[in-house]
Scaffold this motif. Structure first.
Motif, PDB file in Angstrom:
ATOM      1  N   THR A 156       0.797  -1.019  -0.095  1.00 22.55           N
ATOM      2  CA  THR A 156      -0.035  -0.090  -0.024  1.00 22.55           C
ATOM      3  C   THR A 156       0.951   1.303   0.011  1.00 22.55           C
ATOM      4  O   THR A 156       0.512   2.378  -0.435  1.00 22.55           O
ATOM      5  CB  THR A 156      -1.008  -0.109   1.221  1.00 22.55           C
ATOM      6  OG1 THR A 156      -0.074  -0.277   2.404  1.00 22.55           O
ATOM      7  CG2 THR A 156      -2.156  -1.091   1.086  1.00 22.55           C
ATOM      8  N   CYS A 157       2.050   1.323   0.708  1.00 24.63           N
ATOM      9  CA  CYS A 157       2.834   2.441   0.571  1.00 24.63           C
ATOM     10  C   CYS A 157       3.192   2.798  -0.983  1.00 24.63           C
ATOM     11  O   CYS A 157       3.447   3.800  -1.204  1.00 24.63           O
ATOM     12  CB  CYS A 157       3.931   2.324   1.563  1.00 24.63           C
ATOM     13  SG  CYS A 157       3.386   2.076   3.386  1.00 24.63           S
TER      14      CYS A 157
ATOM     15  N   SER B  97       0.458   3.826  -3.084  1.00 22.07           N
ATOM     16  CA  SER B  97       0.106   5.418  -2.804  1.00 22.07           C
ATOM     17  C   SER B  97       1.090   6.442  -3.539  1.00 22.07           C
ATOM     18  O   SER B  97       0.666   7.091  -4.142  1.00 22.07           O
ATOM     19  CB  SER B  97       0.234   5.658  -1.265  1.00 22.07           C
ATOM     20  OG  SER B  97      -0.357   6.999  -0.930  1.00 22.07           O
TER      21      SER B  97
ATOM     22  N   CYS C 163       7.650   4.216   4.781  1.00 17.40           N
ATOM     23  CA  CYS C 163       6.697   3.013   5.053  1.00 17.40           C
ATOM     24  C   CYS C 163       7.515   1.570   4.526  1.00 17.40           C
ATOM     25  O   CYS C 163       7.134   0.754   5.000  1.00 17.40           O
ATOM     26  CB  CYS C 163       5.532   3.179   4.260  1.00 17.40           C
ATOM     27  SG  CYS C 163       4.438   4.440   4.838  1.00 17.40           S
TER      28      CYS C 163
ATOM     29  N   ASP D 272      -0.385  12.590   4.994  1.00 16.68           N
ATOM     30  CA  ASP D 272      -0.413  11.605   6.146  1.00 16.68           C
ATOM     31  C   ASP D 272       0.036  12.210   7.398  1.00 16.68           C
ATOM     32  O   ASP D 272       1.141  12.631   7.534  1.00 16.68           O
ATOM     33  CB  ASP D 272       0.594  10.600   5.688  1.00 16.68           C
ATOM     34  CG  ASP D 272       0.232   9.264   6.602  1.00 16.68           C
ATOM     35  OD1 ASP D 272      -0.056   9.399   7.641  1.00 16.68           O
ATOM     36  OD2 ASP D 272       0.276   8.069   6.107  1.00 16.68           O
TER      37      ASP D 272
ATOM     38  N   LEU E 217      -6.536   5.056   1.316  1.00 19.24           N
ATOM     39  CA  LEU E 217      -6.492   4.598   2.789  1.00 19.24           C
ATOM     40  C   LEU E 217      -7.111   5.968   3.830  1.00 19.24           C
ATOM     41  O   LEU E 217      -6.402   6.982   3.355  1.00 19.24           O
ATOM     42  CB  LEU E 217      -5.244   4.166   3.174  1.00 19.24           C
ATOM     43  CG  LEU E 217      -5.161   2.773   2.809  1.00 19.24           C
ATOM     44  CD1 LEU E 217      -3.767   2.236   3.129  1.00 19.24           C
ATOM     45  CD2 LEU E 217      -6.234   1.497   3.078  1.00 19.24           C
TER      46      LEU E 217
ATOM     47  N   TYR F 224      -9.171   7.327   7.398  1.00 17.92           N
ATOM     48  CA  TYR F 224      -9.689   7.131   8.883  1.00 17.92           C
ATOM     49  C   TYR F 224     -10.473   8.420   9.306  1.00 17.92           C
ATOM     50  O   TYR F 224      -9.915   9.459   9.296  1.00 17.92           O
ATOM     51  CB  TYR F 224      -8.609   6.647   9.856  1.00 17.92           C
ATOM     52  CG  TYR F 224      -9.080   6.257  11.100  1.00 17.92           C
ATOM     53  CD1 TYR F 224      -9.669   5.068  11.287  1.00 17.92           C
ATOM     54  CD2 TYR F 224      -8.981   7.512  12.083  1.00 17.92           C
ATOM     55  CE1 TYR F 224     -10.054   4.848  12.808  1.00 17.92           C
ATOM     56  CE2 TYR F 224      -9.406   7.231  13.575  1.00 17.92           C
ATOM     57  CZ  TYR F 224      -9.927   5.751  13.709  1.00 17.92           C
ATOM     58  OH  TYR F 224     -10.394   5.469  15.061  1.00 17.92           O
TER      59      TYR F 224
ATOM     60  N   GLY G 222      -0.431   4.269   3.867  1.00 22.55           N
ATOM     61  CA  GLY G 222      -0.273   2.688   4.078  1.00 22.55           C
ATOM     62  C   GLY G 222      -1.114   2.445   5.365  1.00 22.55           C
ATOM     63  O   GLY G 222      -1.339   3.195   6.154  1.00 22.55           O
ATOM     64  N   THR G 223      -1.211   1.154   5.320  1.00 20.78           N
ATOM     65  CA  THR G 223      -2.022   0.632   6.698  1.00 20.78           C
ATOM     66  C   THR G 223      -1.104   0.652   7.807  1.00 20.78           C
ATOM     67  O   THR G 223      -2.023   0.909   8.853  1.00 20.78           O
ATOM     68  CB  THR G 223      -2.351  -0.967   6.315  1.00 20.78           C
ATOM     69  OG1 THR G 223      -1.232  -1.614   6.043  1.00 20.78           O
ATOM     70  CG2 THR G 223      -3.146  -1.330   4.961  1.00 20.78           C
TER      71      THR G 223
ATOM     72  N   ARG H 118      -2.030   4.179   9.182  1.00 21.09           N
ATOM     73  CA  ARG H 118      -3.331   4.250   9.415  1.00 21.09           C
ATOM     74  C   ARG H 118      -3.706   3.611  10.894  1.00 21.09           C
ATOM     75  O   ARG H 118      -4.228   4.225  11.634  1.00 21.09           O
ATOM     76  CB  ARG H 118      -4.281   3.539   8.410  1.00 21.09           C
ATOM     77  CG  ARG H 118      -5.882   3.920   8.593  1.00 21.09           C
ATOM     78  CD  ARG H 118      -6.812   3.452   7.579  1.00 21.09           C
ATOM     79  NE  ARG H 118      -6.549   1.849   7.404  1.00 21.09           N
ATOM     80  CZ  ARG H 118      -7.444   1.291   6.568  1.00 21.09           C
ATOM     81  NH1 ARG H 118      -8.339   2.134   5.862  1.00 21.09           N
ATOM     82  NH2 ARG H 118      -7.317   0.066   6.082  1.00 21.09           N
ATOM     83  N   ARG H 119      -3.114   2.396  11.087  1.00 19.74           N
ATOM     84  CA  ARG H 119      -3.180   1.693  12.359  1.00 19.74           C
ATOM     85  C   ARG H 119      -2.626   2.481  13.398  1.00 19.74           C
ATOM     86  O   ARG H 119      -3.273   2.450  14.378  1.00 19.74           O
ATOM     87  CB  ARG H 119      -2.291   0.106  11.968  1.00 19.74           C
ATOM     88  CG  ARG H 119      -2.525  -0.584  13.681  1.00 19.74           C
ATOM     89  CD  ARG H 119      -2.354  -1.945  13.125  1.00 19.74           C
ATOM     90  NE  ARG H 119      -1.092  -2.026  12.384  1.00 19.74           N
ATOM     91  CZ  ARG H 119      -0.751  -2.379  11.189  1.00 19.74           C
ATOM     92  NH1 ARG H 119      -1.773  -2.681  10.405  1.00 19.74           N
ATOM     93  NH2 ARG H 119       0.330  -2.541  10.651  1.00 19.74           N
TER      94      ARG H 119
END
Length: 316
Positions: A52-53, A56, A99, A263, A277, A279, A290-291, A294-295
């Motif tokens: 994902t990074c 993006s 990332c 981000d 992605l 939130y 990336g995830t 976000r996490r």
């Protein structure tokens, strides 16, 4: 579906896209040399060029290339100096992506922009010559089979060379459609008479090149076609880079702008597209490269919002 088959379909449909091909992967990375993906004008990615990074970054740089029509070699690498994109050697763009799990990717981004379309109406020798000369210079000449043939909205030029047949209807439709270059092949006297009969405002009439073409002393059908296409090229707008903080999608798809967000975790630029992605926290939507970012944000938003400033709130 095979990715290259999908690319052929996009070409046939005159849809611009970027073909991303991994040419070098330095472990550890999830992608390997030869992996491919397509970046579409709405930010959709089809295929695989990494996690994902990396995806993006490829999305954002691909959308930028769709605006300029250029191609480049993209180098995505971990870097402690910050996530800003920066030029490297000529033709190389390096992006520091914190990332990545220690690896480096080099991805060739090739912008596939449809050839400019010249829509020609008429059966005269000049009409046929226009399509032939257009094809010879790398454009796409299309000879309309009838006056009922709809004008493609992505046409770069509409030229009427029908010697009196359906001129008013085609010219009016082209002007109303906002085609960048609209022209009538006719003598000065007849061109003035045709324009006077059109149900268009004075400003709209002035947008029609009548008679068509630059005055180069053209005599033959091919020479007249050359003079018209020279005027089309001279009149076309120059492509420029998008303004900071925005990616302008090509007009062939539809006029639009993709907002760029930061981000809040790693400070990377992220294209705000439907599948980016994101939130939501206290009514505000944040976007992530990336995830992992976000996490991290979801686990402790306050940690990152302490350094959040208006300059990082989305539109830059």
């Amino acid at each position: 579906m095979n990715l290259l088959t999908r690319a052929d379909q996009l070409r046939e449909g005159r849809t611009p896209f970027v073909l991303a091909t991994v040419v070098r992967a330095e472990r550890p990375t999830s992608a390997k040399a030869g992996d491919r993906a397509l970046v579409l004008p709405d930010g959709t990615i089809e295929g695989f060029v990494g996690g994902t990074c990396a995806e993006s970054t490829v999305r954002l740089q691909g959308l930028r290339l769709l605006e300029t029509g250029e191609s480049t070699l993209l180098r995505i690498t971990p870097d402690d100096d910050g996530p800003d994109a920066r030029p490297g050697a000529e033709g190389l763009l390096t992006v520091a992506n914190p990332c990545l799990s220690g690896g480096t990717l080099e991805i060739f981004l090739e912008a596939m922009i449809p050839a400019p379309l010249v829509f020609v109406y008429g059966e005269a020798p000049v009409a046929r010559a226009l399509t032939e000369v257009a094809d010879a210079i790398g454009w796409h000449g299309f000879l309309a089979p009838s006056a009922e043939t709809p004008i493609p909205l992505d046409a770069g030029a509409v030229v009427v060379a029908s010697h009196g047949r359906d001129e008013a209807e085609i010219l009016t439709a082209a002007v109303k459609a906002g085609i960048p270059y609209v022209a009538l092949v006719a003598s000065r006297k007849r061109a003035a008479a045709v324009l006077a009969e059109l149900s268009l405002t004075e400003a709209e009439q002035s947008a029609i090149h009548a008679p068509a073409g630059l005055d180069i002393g053209a005599r033959t059908a091919a020479e007249i076609a050359l003079s018209v296409l020279a005027e089309v090229i001279a009149a076309r707008p120059r492509q420029t880079a998008p303004p900071p903080g925005q990616v302008m999608l090509p007009l062939i798809e539809k006029p639009a702008a993709v907002t760029i967000a930061k981000d809040p975790v790693c400070d990377m630029d992220v294209a705000v597209v439907p599948d980016a992605l994101h939130y939501q926290h206290e009514g505000v939507v944040y976007y992530f490269c990336g995830t992992g970012c976000r996490r991290a944000f979801a686990d402790n938003p306050a940690r990152y919002l302490l350094r959040w400033t208006p300059d990082h709130s989305g539109q830059l």
